[in-house]
Design a protein around this motif. Structure first.
Motif, PDB file in Angstrom:
ATOM      1  N   LEU A   1      -4.120   4.597  24.300  1.00  0.00           N
ATOM      2  CA  LEU A   1      -2.959   4.390  25.143  1.00  0.00           C
ATOM      3  C   LEU A   1      -2.175   3.262  24.359  1.00  0.00           C
ATOM      4  CD1 LEU A   1      -4.808   3.873  28.518  1.00  0.00           C
ATOM      5  CD2 LEU A   1      -3.435   5.684  27.741  1.00  0.00           C
ATOM      6  N   LYS A   2      -2.721   2.516  23.478  1.00  0.00           N
ATOM      7  CA  LYS A   2      -1.991   1.625  22.841  1.00  0.00           C
ATOM      8  C   LYS A   2      -0.906   2.158  21.944  1.00  0.00           C
ATOM      9  CE  LYS A   2      -3.725  -2.738  21.065  1.00  0.00           C
ATOM     10  NZ  LYS A   2      -3.819  -3.608  22.061  1.00  0.00           N
ATOM     11  N   ARG A   3      -1.407   3.358  21.350  1.00  0.00           N
ATOM     12  CA  ARG A   3      -0.261   4.157  20.529  1.00  0.00           C
ATOM     13  C   ARG A   3       0.833   4.366  21.281  1.00  0.00           C
ATOM     14  NH1 ARG A   3       3.252   6.069  18.583  1.00  0.00           N
ATOM     15  NH2 ARG A   3       3.544   7.664  16.843  1.00  0.00           N
ATOM     16  N   LEU A   4       0.406   4.777  22.619  1.00  0.00           N
ATOM     17  CA  LEU A   4       1.894   5.172  23.630  1.00  0.00           C
ATOM     18  C   LEU A   4       2.787   4.238  23.650  1.00  0.00           C
ATOM     19  CD1 LEU A   4       0.006   7.036  26.243  1.00  0.00           C
ATOM     20  CD2 LEU A   4       1.113   8.052  24.061  1.00  0.00           C
TER      21      LEU A   4
ATOM     22  N   PHE B   1      -1.573   3.478  37.077  1.00  0.00           N
ATOM     23  CA  PHE B   1      -2.360   3.949  36.065  1.00  0.00           C
ATOM     24  C   PHE B   1      -2.103   3.019  34.914  1.00  0.00           C
ATOM     25  CE2 PHE B   1      -3.178   5.824  31.946  1.00  0.00           C
ATOM     26  CZ  PHE B   1      -4.462   6.308  32.103  1.00  0.00           C
ATOM     27  N   PHE B   2      -1.032   2.774  34.195  1.00  0.00           N
ATOM     28  CA  PHE B   2      -0.942   1.869  33.296  1.00  0.00           C
ATOM     29  C   PHE B   2      -1.310   0.380  33.660  1.00  0.00           C
ATOM     30  CE2 PHE B   2       1.047   5.795  31.705  1.00  0.00           C
ATOM     31  CZ  PHE B   2       0.395   5.976  30.444  1.00  0.00           C
ATOM     32  N   THR B   3      -0.753  -0.198  34.592  1.00  0.00           N
ATOM     33  CA  THR B   3      -1.082  -1.271  35.017  1.00  0.00           C
ATOM     34  C   THR B   3      -2.642  -1.646  35.186  1.00  0.00           C
ATOM     35  OG1 THR B   3       0.706  -1.328  36.385  1.00  0.00           O
ATOM     36  CG2 THR B   3      -0.595  -3.136  36.652  1.00  0.00           C
ATOM     37  N   ASP B   4      -3.276  -0.721  35.533  1.00  0.00           N
ATOM     38  CA  ASP B   4      -4.763  -0.916  35.640  1.00  0.00           C
ATOM     39  C   ASP B   4      -5.513  -0.678  34.057  1.00  0.00           C
ATOM     40  OD1 ASP B   4      -4.613  -0.893  38.042  1.00  0.00           O
ATOM     41  OD2 ASP B   4      -5.568   1.097  38.505  1.00  0.00           O
ATOM     42  N   GLN B   5      -4.615  -0.016  33.339  1.00  0.00           N
ATOM     43  CA  GLN B   5      -5.179  -0.064  32.017  1.00  0.00           C
ATOM     44  C   GLN B   5      -4.877  -1.207  31.256  1.00  0.00           C
ATOM     45  OE1 GLN B   5      -7.361   2.372  30.853  1.00  0.00           O
ATOM     46  NE2 GLN B   5      -7.501   3.648  32.733  1.00  0.00           N
ATOM     47  N   GLY B   6      -3.758  -1.900  31.511  1.00  0.00           N
ATOM     48  CA  GLY B   6      -3.309  -3.154  31.078  1.00  0.00           C
ATOM     49  C   GLY B   6      -2.283  -2.833  29.809  1.00  0.00           C
ATOM     50  N   VAL B   7      -1.846  -1.625  30.038  1.00  0.00           N
ATOM     51  CA  VAL B   7      -0.857  -0.978  28.825  1.00  0.00           C
ATOM     52  C   VAL B   7       0.563  -1.222  29.627  1.00  0.00           C
ATOM     53  CG1 VAL B   7      -0.168   0.745  27.846  1.00  0.00           C
ATOM     54  CG2 VAL B   7      -2.630   0.353  28.103  1.00  0.00           C
ATOM     55  N   GLU B   8       1.370  -1.723  28.681  1.00  0.00           N
ATOM     56  CA  GLU B   8       2.859  -1.918  29.376  1.00  0.00           C
ATOM     57  C   GLU B   8       3.920  -0.649  28.390  1.00  0.00           C
ATOM     58  OE1 GLU B   8       6.282  -5.126  29.639  1.00  0.00           O
ATOM     59  OE2 GLU B   8       4.382  -5.743  29.643  1.00  0.00           O
TER      60      GLU B   8
END
Ligand code: PGA
Length: 303
Positions: free
Chosen positions: A185-188, A209-216
């Protein structure tokens, strides 16, 4: 002329039978009751409808005219009764369905299969995004709504799931990430995303989904249709997140590729929804049953 259906019915029986006694037997009435109805009818009409010659009764000219109309009215009433029965029995009902823009990729197939089974029903379909569907539910103006996860607060709803709705990440075939395994997800975060408009269920699910995963994610263009998203991704404007249901053609023609990303697909479901306490019409009940029991088999999931 203040004539009742009861008077016309009695009159029609007497005229057909040529006898008060036989009409009374047919209608399970006493003979005086039959005579009374005819007398009342004659008073209303202002003319004699029968004349008695010896022991027999005959229709007068006015009686013959009245017999014609009473038969027509009786036939119309029978017809009205039959149409009402058919309406009760689904045959000629009207079905008003509202579906999410994303669900439209399979909803037409569901409706086509259903209307082959019930040939005389009239269908109306409104295609709109999640926000539009919530408005339909609020005003209770559709028989049934097909949408993603309905809200748990606000409206009192009955919502039953009938099929999976996986959201996937798509790229143009030439994109650098195509072919990579388990993309993080980080790579995204290094990529730009073309996203659906606010008010879309796909957009809301993606953001959650991305908020839950902590990904912006970095979002670029915003578009209000799945078709526009797919074309933008194909043209190299970024990656996209769409329901797999929207992709049948593009996957087959290899115009788009689903990326292998960790924690993907986002698994959602499709629901058939209406307000709690809504009185579903017979045709809506049958359609709901059809979607719940056969919906998933009727729709072919793209691979
Ligand atoms: P939408 O789909 O993105 O077209 O609003 C509805 C949903 O997935 O809930």
């Amino acid at each position: 002329m203040n004539v009742t259906f009861r008077q016309l019915k009695v009159f029609e029986a007497v005229a057909r039978q040529g006898s008060y006694t036989r009409a009374a037997e047919e209608l399970h009435l006493t003979q005086p009751a039959v005579s009374m109805q005819i007398k009342l009818l004659e008073e209303q009409v202002g003319l004699a409808l029968f004349e008695q010659v010896g022991k027999k009764i005959y229709l007068t000219e006015a009686g013959r005219e009245m017999h014609y109309y009473s038969r027509t009215i009786a036939q119309e009433l029978n017809e009205a009764e039959r149409v009402m029965e058919e309406l009760k029995g689904v045959q000629r009902g009207r079905l008003v369905i509202a579906v999410a823009s994303t669900a439209n990729y399979f909803a037409t197939r569901l409706l086509a299969t259903f209307s082959q089974r019930y040939k005389h029903i009239t269908l109306s379909l409104d295609v709109t995004n999640r926000e539009g569907l919530l408005r339909h539910l609020d005003s209770n103006d559709a028989d049934l709504v097909i949408m993603g996860q309905p809200p748990s607060q606000g409206l009192d709803l009955v919502a039953e799931p009938f099929m999976e709705n996986p959201l996937v990440i798509i790229a143009a075939p030439g994109h650098v990430l195509v072919g990579e395994k388990k993309i993080s997800l980080k790579r995204l975060q290094q990529e730009t995303f073309v996203v659906r408009e606010r008010g879309s269920g796909t957009r809301t699910a993606m953001e959650r989904f991305f908020t839950d995963q902590g990904v912006e994610l970095s979002t670029g263009m915003e578009m209000n249709s799945n078709e526009a998203i797919k074309q933008a991704v194909e043209a190299g404007l970024g990656l996209g997140i769409v329901s797999i249901h929207t992709l049948a053609l593009e996957l087959e023609l290899k115009r788009l590729v689903i990326l292998d990303v960790e924690a993907f697909p986002i698994l959602r479901h499709w629901y058939v929804v209406h307000r709690q306490g809504k009185r579903l019409s017979p045709v809506a009940q049958v359609f709901k049953e059809f979607v719940l029991t056969e919906g998933a088999q009727t729709v072919r999931m793209p691979r």
